[in-house]
Design a protein around this motif. Structure first.
Motif, mmCIF file in Angstrom:
data_model
loop_
_atom_site.group_PDB
_atom_site.id
_atom_site.type_symbol
_atom_site.label_atom_id
_atom_site.label_comp_id
_atom_site.label_asym_id
_atom_site.label_seq_id
_atom_site.Cartn_x
_atom_site.Cartn_y
_atom_site.Cartn_z
ATOM 1 N N GLY A 135 0.802 -1.475 -0.202
ATOM 2 C CA GLY A 135 0.038 -0.029 -0.076
ATOM 3 C C GLY A 135 0.721 1.308 0.040
ATOM 4 O O GLY A 135 1.426 1.534 0.801
ATOM 5 N N ALA A 136 1.134 2.371 -1.106
ATOM 6 C CA ALA A 136 1.763 3.257 -1.033
ATOM 7 C C ALA A 136 1.372 4.680 -1.397
ATOM 8 O O ALA A 136 -0.227 3.979 -1.961
ATOM 9 N N ALA A 137 1.177 5.894 -0.757
ATOM 10 C CA ALA A 137 0.996 6.650 -1.062
ATOM 11 C C ALA A 137 1.256 7.655 -1.691
ATOM 12 O O ALA A 137 2.565 7.881 -1.409
ATOM 13 N N ALA A 138 1.185 8.177 -2.891
ATOM 14 C CA ALA A 138 2.945 9.959 -3.516
ATOM 15 C C ALA A 138 1.828 10.937 -3.175
ATOM 16 O O ALA A 138 0.831 11.360 -2.845
ATOM 17 N N VAL A 139 2.687 12.315 -2.488
ATOM 18 C CA VAL A 139 2.346 12.886 -2.038
ATOM 19 C C VAL A 139 3.076 14.402 -2.314
ATOM 20 O O VAL A 139 4.584 13.824 -2.712
ATOM 21 N N ARG A 140 2.986 15.557 -2.777
ATOM 22 C CA ARG A 140 3.873 16.568 -3.296
ATOM 23 C C ARG A 140 3.676 17.059 -1.774
ATOM 24 O O ARG A 140 2.034 17.914 -1.085
ATOM 25 N N VAL A 141 4.971 17.414 -0.898
ATOM 26 C CA VAL A 141 4.704 18.725 -0.196
ATOM 27 C C VAL A 141 5.313 19.849 -0.344
ATOM 28 O O VAL A 141 6.303 19.567 -0.965
ATOM 29 N N ARG A 142 4.652 20.896 0.015
ATOM 30 C CA ARG A 142 5.213 21.903 0.219
ATOM 31 C C ARG A 142 6.207 22.456 0.908
ATOM 32 O O ARG A 142 6.881 23.363 0.605
ATOM 33 N N GLU A 143 6.339 22.016 2.213
ATOM 34 C CA GLU A 143 6.627 22.191 3.203
ATOM 35 C C GLU A 143 7.635 21.459 3.678
ATOM 36 O O GLU A 143 6.414 20.741 4.866
ATOM 37 N N SER A 144 8.503 21.366 4.203
ATOM 38 C CA SER A 144 8.911 19.666 5.749
ATOM 39 C C SER A 144 9.953 20.561 6.024
ATOM 40 O O SER A 144 11.480 21.269 5.884
ATOM 41 N N VAL A 145 9.914 20.537 7.868
ATOM 42 C CA VAL A 145 10.642 21.309 8.100
ATOM 43 C C VAL A 145 11.724 20.209 8.586
ATOM 44 O O VAL A 145 11.249 19.199 9.812
ATOM 45 N N VAL A 146 13.017 20.689 9.234
ATOM 46 C CA VAL A 146 13.573 19.297 9.962
ATOM 47 C C VAL A 146 13.429 19.356 11.497
ATOM 48 O O VAL A 146 13.604 20.514 11.550
ATOM 49 N N ALA A 147 12.808 17.984 11.767
ATOM 50 C CA ALA A 147 12.201 18.886 13.226
ATOM 51 C C ALA A 147 12.722 18.452 14.621
ATOM 52 O O ALA A 147 12.316 17.897 15.541
ATOM 53 N N GLY A 148 13.788 16.580 14.001
ATOM 54 C CA GLY A 148 14.752 16.611 14.954
ATOM 55 C C GLY A 148 14.665 15.030 14.323
ATOM 56 O O GLY A 148 14.951 15.118 13.727
ATOM 57 N N VAL A 149 14.681 14.300 15.401
ATOM 58 C CA VAL A 149 15.435 12.826 15.431
ATOM 59 C C VAL A 149 15.174 11.319 15.430
ATOM 60 O O VAL A 149 14.176 11.431 17.014
ATOM 61 N N ARG A 150 14.866 10.442 15.262
ATOM 62 C CA ARG A 150 14.633 8.853 15.583
ATOM 63 C C ARG A 150 16.503 8.449 15.799
ATOM 64 O O ARG A 150 16.973 8.867 15.323
#
Length: 209
Positions: A135-150
């Protein structure tokens, strides 16, 4: 015989984790006993040490190399080929496991550890990636902020810091001083779901130009 396609962020068998002793640094959190320049990112977070021998040995599909994942996320590179991720008026292209039933508006606000993709590699990934075939989803993202780490969260113990659990931690969370990071997280915002058929059409249209 078809060529084996190995994503850029995949670890190889020659890239083993480098054994390192984690110690408490009073008033700071944790560090390595023999800490060196490059063990921390620009925000001061400690990162997992891993050998860098890209392409040596056998690919370990499903295991992500921490430094290449971090580079791809920081520079917004395609996780498969390491070229620029695809960008149009609707934003950068991400290909994710489909969890849109989790909440209304998914994946807006989601913390993501998977780097984006380019159009050609998106088509290849849909065909070859076992996880996306579920199950896949294609997503267009206008903003992606570096938020943290795993990474691995450490706790105090009588014998020194011990790894307690894997966590996602924001950069402004005090617990991040006790984490050995293995992946960079971006928060996806202003997202638009793209039908997979439309994505394939875009790929063919771009190929013909």
């Amino acid at each position: 015989m078809s060529q084996l396609i190995v994503p850029y962020i995949t670890s190889w068998s020659a890239e083993q984790e480098i054994p390192s002793r984690v110690v408490e640094l009073p008033g700071i959190g944790i560090g390595y006993a023999n800490e060196m320049f490059g063990d921390r990112d620009a925000q001061g977070v400690l990162w997992l040490r891993s050998g860098v021998r890209h392409g040596v040995g056998k690919p370990e599909f499903g295991k992500v190399h921490p430094l290449r994942q971090r580079r791809a996320m920081r520079k917004l590179l395609c996780q498969v080929c390491a070229g620029p991720a695809d960008l149009n008026d609707d934003g950068l292209l991400w290909l994710l496991r489909d969890y849109r039933s989790d909440w209304t508006g998914w994946p807006d606000g989601m913390g993501c550890t998977e780097p984006p993709v380019c159009l050609p590699c998106a088509s290849v990934s849909l065909r070859l990636c076992p996880a996306l075939r579920r199950g896949a989803a294609a997503v267009r993202v206008r903003e992606s902020v570096v938020a943290g780490v795993r990474g691995a969260l450490y706790r105090k113990s009588p014998i020194g810091p011990v790894s307690a659990e894997d966590v996602n931690v924001a950069y402004d969370d005090p617990d991040i001083r006790w984490v050995v990071a293995s992946a960079l997280i971006r928060e996806l915002r202003d997202c638009t779901l793209v039908p997979l058929e439309e994505l394939i059409e875009q790929r063919y249209a771009a190929h013909k130009r």
